[in-house]
Design a protein around this motif. Structure first.
Motif, PDB file in Angstrom:
ATOM      1  N   LEU A  17       0.826  -1.206   0.000  1.00  0.00           N
ATOM      2  CA  LEU A  17       0.000   0.000   0.000  1.00  0.00           C
ATOM      3  C   LEU A  17       0.864   1.261   0.000  1.00  0.00           C
ATOM      4  N   GLU A  18       1.988   1.232   0.679  1.00  0.00           N
ATOM      5  CA  GLU A  18       2.900   2.382   0.671  1.00  0.00           C
ATOM      6  C   GLU A  18       3.378   2.685  -0.747  1.00  0.00           C
ATOM      7  N   VAL A  19       3.710   1.634  -1.488  1.00  0.00           N
ATOM      8  CA  VAL A  19       4.153   1.825  -2.873  1.00  0.00           C
ATOM      9  C   VAL A  19       3.028   2.428  -3.712  1.00  0.00           C
ATOM     10  N   LEU A  20       1.821   1.902  -3.559  1.00  0.00           N
ATOM     11  CA  LEU A  20       0.689   2.372  -4.360  1.00  0.00           C
ATOM     12  C   LEU A  20       0.288   3.795  -3.984  1.00  0.00           C
ATOM     13  N   ALA A  21       0.420   4.131  -2.701  1.00  0.00           N
ATOM     14  CA  ALA A  21       0.142   5.508  -2.292  1.00  0.00           C
ATOM     15  C   ALA A  21       1.200   6.455  -2.844  1.00  0.00           C
ATOM     16  N   PHE A  22       2.447   5.994  -2.894  1.00  0.00           N
ATOM     17  CA  PHE A  22       3.542   6.812  -3.421  1.00  0.00           C
ATOM     18  C   PHE A  22       3.292   7.200  -4.879  1.00  0.00           C
ATOM     19  N   VAL A  23       2.755   6.270  -5.668  1.00  0.00           N
ATOM     20  CA  VAL A  23       2.517   6.544  -7.095  1.00  0.00           C
ATOM     21  C   VAL A  23       1.107   7.077  -7.346  1.00  0.00           C
ATOM     22  N   ARG A  24       0.334   7.281  -6.276  1.00  0.00           N
ATOM     23  CA  ARG A  24      -1.045   7.761  -6.367  1.00  0.00           C
ATOM     24  C   ARG A  24      -1.876   6.883  -7.299  1.00  0.00           C
ATOM     25  N   ALA A  25      -1.796   5.568  -7.039  1.00  0.00           N
ATOM     26  CA  ALA A  25      -2.489   4.602  -7.888  1.00  0.00           C
ATOM     27  C   ALA A  25      -4.005   4.704  -7.762  1.00  0.00           C
ATOM     28  N   ASN A  26      -4.491   5.369  -6.720  1.00  0.00           N
ATOM     29  CA  ASN A  26      -5.939   5.509  -6.537  1.00  0.00           C
ATOM     30  C   ASN A  26      -6.549   6.557  -7.460  1.00  0.00           C
ATOM     31  N   HIS A  32       1.426  10.926 -14.986  1.00  0.00           N
ATOM     32  CA  HIS A  32       1.653  12.110 -14.148  1.00  0.00           C
ATOM     33  C   HIS A  32       2.925  11.994 -13.317  1.00  0.00           C
ATOM     34  N   LEU A  33       3.562  10.819 -13.297  1.00  0.00           N
ATOM     35  CA  LEU A  33       4.762  10.631 -12.477  1.00  0.00           C
ATOM     36  C   LEU A  33       5.887  10.094 -13.359  1.00  0.00           C
ATOM     37  N   ARG A  34       6.832  10.943 -13.652  1.00  0.00           N
ATOM     38  CA  ARG A  34       7.914  10.605 -14.582  1.00  0.00           C
ATOM     39  C   ARG A  34       9.075   9.956 -13.834  1.00  0.00           C
ATOM     40  N   MET A  35       9.596   8.855 -14.400  1.00  0.00           N
ATOM     41  CA  MET A  35      10.777   8.206 -13.856  1.00  0.00           C
ATOM     42  C   MET A  35      11.975   8.523 -14.733  1.00  0.00           C
ATOM     43  N   GLU A  36      13.157   8.351 -14.173  1.00  0.00           N
ATOM     44  CA  GLU A  36      14.385   8.592 -14.928  1.00  0.00           C
ATOM     45  C   GLU A  36      15.466   7.647 -14.447  1.00  0.00           C
ATOM     46  N   ARG A  62      11.106  -2.208 -17.725  1.00  0.00           N
ATOM     47  CA  ARG A  62       9.874  -2.299 -16.933  1.00  0.00           C
ATOM     48  C   ARG A  62      10.152  -2.926 -15.571  1.00  0.00           C
ATOM     49  N   LEU A  63      10.983  -3.948 -15.558  1.00  0.00           N
ATOM     50  CA  LEU A  63      11.349  -4.574 -14.291  1.00  0.00           C
ATOM     51  C   LEU A  63      12.116  -3.598 -13.399  1.00  0.00           C
ATOM     52  N   ALA A  64      13.036  -2.855 -13.988  1.00  0.00           N
ATOM     53  CA  ALA A  64      13.814  -1.886 -13.210  1.00  0.00           C
ATOM     54  C   ALA A  64      12.920  -0.794 -12.638  1.00  0.00           C
ATOM     55  N   MET A  65      11.916  -0.374 -13.400  1.00  0.00           N
ATOM     56  CA  MET A  65      10.950   0.598 -12.890  1.00  0.00           C
ATOM     57  C   MET A  65      10.291   0.070 -11.625  1.00  0.00           C
ATOM     58  N   LEU A  66       9.880  -1.180 -11.674  1.00  0.00           N
ATOM     59  CA  LEU A  66       9.189  -1.781 -10.536  1.00  0.00           C
ATOM     60  C   LEU A  66      10.097  -1.872  -9.312  1.00  0.00           C
ATOM     61  N   MET A  67      11.357  -2.256  -9.548  1.00  0.00           N
ATOM     62  CA  MET A  67      12.316  -2.343  -8.437  1.00  0.00           C
ATOM     63  C   MET A  67      12.498  -0.983  -7.766  1.00  0.00           C
ATOM     64  N   ALA A  68      12.610   0.068  -8.569  1.00  0.00           N
ATOM     65  CA  ALA A  68      12.798   1.411  -8.006  1.00  0.00           C
ATOM     66  C   ALA A  68      11.567   1.854  -7.225  1.00  0.00           C
ATOM     67  N   LEU A  69      10.384   1.562  -7.739  1.00  0.00           N
ATOM     68  CA  LEU A  69       9.153   1.974  -7.059  1.00  0.00           C
ATOM     69  C   LEU A  69       9.002   1.295  -5.705  1.00  0.00           C
ATOM     70  N   LEU A  97      10.323   3.267  -3.168  1.00  0.00           N
ATOM     71  CA  LEU A  97       9.623   4.555  -3.044  1.00  0.00           C
ATOM     72  C   LEU A  97      10.441   5.690  -3.660  1.00  0.00           C
ATOM     73  N   GLN A  98      10.937   5.459  -4.860  1.00  0.00           N
ATOM     74  CA  GLN A  98      11.662   6.497  -5.564  1.00  0.00           C
ATOM     75  C   GLN A  98      11.382   6.402  -7.063  1.00  0.00           C
ATOM     76  N   THR A  99      11.483   7.534  -7.737  1.00  0.00           N
ATOM     77  CA  THR A  99      11.249   7.591  -9.182  1.00  0.00           C
ATOM     78  C   THR A  99      12.554   7.550  -9.963  1.00  0.00           C
ATOM     79  N   ARG A 100      13.672   7.497  -9.283  1.00  0.00           N
ATOM     80  CA  ARG A 100      14.969   7.382  -9.946  1.00  0.00           C
ATOM     81  C   ARG A 100      15.393   5.916  -9.972  1.00  0.00           C
ATOM     82  N   ILE A 101      15.677   5.426 -11.157  1.00  0.00           N
ATOM     83  CA  ILE A 101      16.175   4.059 -11.306  1.00  0.00           C
ATOM     84  C   ILE A 101      17.686   4.080 -11.145  1.00  0.00           C
ATOM     85  N   ASP A 102      18.178   3.363 -10.137  1.00  0.00           N
ATOM     86  CA  ASP A 102      19.611   3.318  -9.875  1.00  0.00           C
ATOM     87  C   ASP A 102      20.213   2.010 -10.385  1.00  0.00           C
TER      88      ASP A 102
END
Length: 456
Positions: free
Chosen positions: A273-282, A289-293, A332-339, A342-347
């Motif tokens: 739920l913390e992850v979904l709230a972070f991305v405003r999935a509701n 609306h949420l750009r990753m890099e 796509r997998l890396a996006m999920l790992m970063a989320l 709770l961050q929008t930057r893929i490291d």
């Protein structure tokens, strides 16, 4: 043009202890280890879910993780995106669990994820995606689960606003069967879903429409069903390579497996739920609306992989077709790992975890679709090709006879050298080039073939 590997056949079609001849009279034992996932696959929250579900049970942790990733990628929705060129990627996954009947524990691998979903709904149902477990049969049936509204007689049926849909296909063979029926466009619809394309009516008489779908899929199938039902059409039209295929079977035998404690399930649901709230999935109406890099380190790591193993050439058979989309799948997998952090930057660590999944999927596809003998042939071709590349880097150029005499000391057969040269010539992009020239001494015979490294 002669193929590098003459035939590709299911690994389970031949007796496991037969000897296969490599063409030069040398016998190779036709057996090998089943692929095992690197522990790096089990990153962060995904790994914690996998460990919780596999502890005290027979269920493979990798299979649990794959199903949870498909669920989470669905729940995240279309609000998060990663721009690469002119393409905006969403964290949308299709995962296919391959394992033998009774040994894959395919049903158990999804059970914990469903329990986490139930706990999440009890906390805040608006964050949970729609789940469909009834089986898919047609494009129209899929669209009906997330339609934009339609008129039935005098009544207006309101649109389904939340386009997040997690499809659980415990019998994925059903989807392949449907794809074989004349006029059935289910596989084409699923391709569009993976791409995020609007699902338009297939016929003039059917007016169902679904815009901006966000469909993720968890499938399960046995290797014999997969190799028996996968047709050339699925391989060539890009349907099959949209799935992250992983081999996973039970890791132990326990007559009385333990249940994951409810307190653990609820803890994992709160973290989800913390992850979904972070991305405003509701906020279902807010898309992109949420750009990753990618961080500079992640960009460098991905670039190295892209120029290397993500574009390795496995020939023009089933393996090459099934692994064509490794690069976007890794992102796509890396996006999920970063989320999950709770961050929008893929490291770099997110790229590494995603790479572990791609490597396991690659090994799984080769294990299922290529016999042990053919696997050994391909490995030999790759080894000899690397030796040719090193030789040409040192010399600059060489003739066919020089490669044979100086690179291989005359100890490698003509057929194997030709196979390695062909592999380098047909790589994408080509790694070497060949030019035909007249013999300097004017002697009779075939023109000289001169090989050089291809320019970047």
């Amino acid at each position: 043009m002669r193929r590098i590997v003459d035939a590709i056949s299911p690994s389970h079609a031949a007796p496991p202890f037969d000897d296969a001849d490599d063409g030069d009279g040398a016998a190779m034992v036709a057996h090998r280890n089943a692929p095992e996932a690197d522990p790096a696959c089990l990153y962060g929250l995904i790994g914690d879910v996998a460990h919780a579900g596999s502890e005290g049970t027979e269920t493979n942790a990798c299979a649990i993780a794959a199903n949870f990733m498909a669920y989470l990628s669905c729940a995240v929705g279309r609000g998060v995106y990663l721009p690469i060129g002119n393409t905006w990627h969403h964290a949308r996954l299709f995962c296919l669990h391959v394992g033998r009947s009774g040994r894959g524990r395919k049903g158990d691998a999804v059970s914990l994820v469903l329990r986490i979903d139930q706990a999440l709904r009890a906390m805040d149902a608006v964050f949970a995606p729609q789940i469909h477990r009834g089986g898919l049969s047609s494009r129209e049936g899929l669209v009906a689960l997330m339609h934009d509204g339609y008129r039935q007689g005098r009544q207006d049926v309101p649109a389904i606003e939340d386009k997040r849909l997690w499809v659980v296909e415990s019998e994925f063979a059903n989807v392949l069967h449907q794809g074989r029926r004349d006029g059935n466009t289910l596989s084409a619809a699923l391709r569009d879903c993976w791409d995020g394309v609007d699902l338009k009516p297939a016929t003039k008489s059917n007016r169902l429409y679904a815009s901006q779908p966000h469909v993720c899929l968890s499938g399960a199938i046995s290797p014999s069903e997969l190799t028996g039902l996968m047709s050339t059409r699925e391989l060539t039209n890009g349907f099959a390579n949209r799935f992250l295929m992983i081999w996973a079977e039970r890791t132990r035998m326990l007559p009385f497996p333990k249940e994951t404690p409810q307190a653990v399930v609820e803890h994992l649901a709160r973290r989800t739920l913390e992850v979904l709230a972070f991305v405003r999935a509701n906020r279902h109406d807010q898309r992109d609306h949420l750009r990753m890099e990618l961080s500079p380190q992640a960009q460098w790591r991905y670039a190295q992989l892209y120029r290397g193993e993500l574009n390795d050439d496995f020939g023009d058979g089933a393996v090459g077709a099934l692994l064509e989309r490794r690069a976007p799948m890794l992102l796509r997998l890396a996006m999920l790992m970063a989320l999950t952090d709770l961050q929008t930057r893929i490291d770099a660590q997110h790229i590494d975890a995603a790479t572990a999944w791609i490597r396991h999927a690659t090994a799984s596809v080769r294990f299922v679709f290529v016999s042990a003998a053919e696997e050994a042939k391909l490995a030999l071709v790759l080894e000899l090709s690397n030796r040719v590349l090193a030789f040409l880097r040192e010399r600059g150029q060489a003739t066919r006879s020089q490669i044979s005499a100086e690179c291989f000391r005359g100890k490698v057969t003509k057929a194997r050298i030709d196979a390695s040269l062909e592999h380098l010539l047909v790589s994408t992009p080509p790694k070497i080039t060949v030019q035909w020239g007249v013999r300097a001494d004017g002697a009779p015979g075939a023109p000289l073939r001169v090989y050089r490294l291809a320019t970047a």
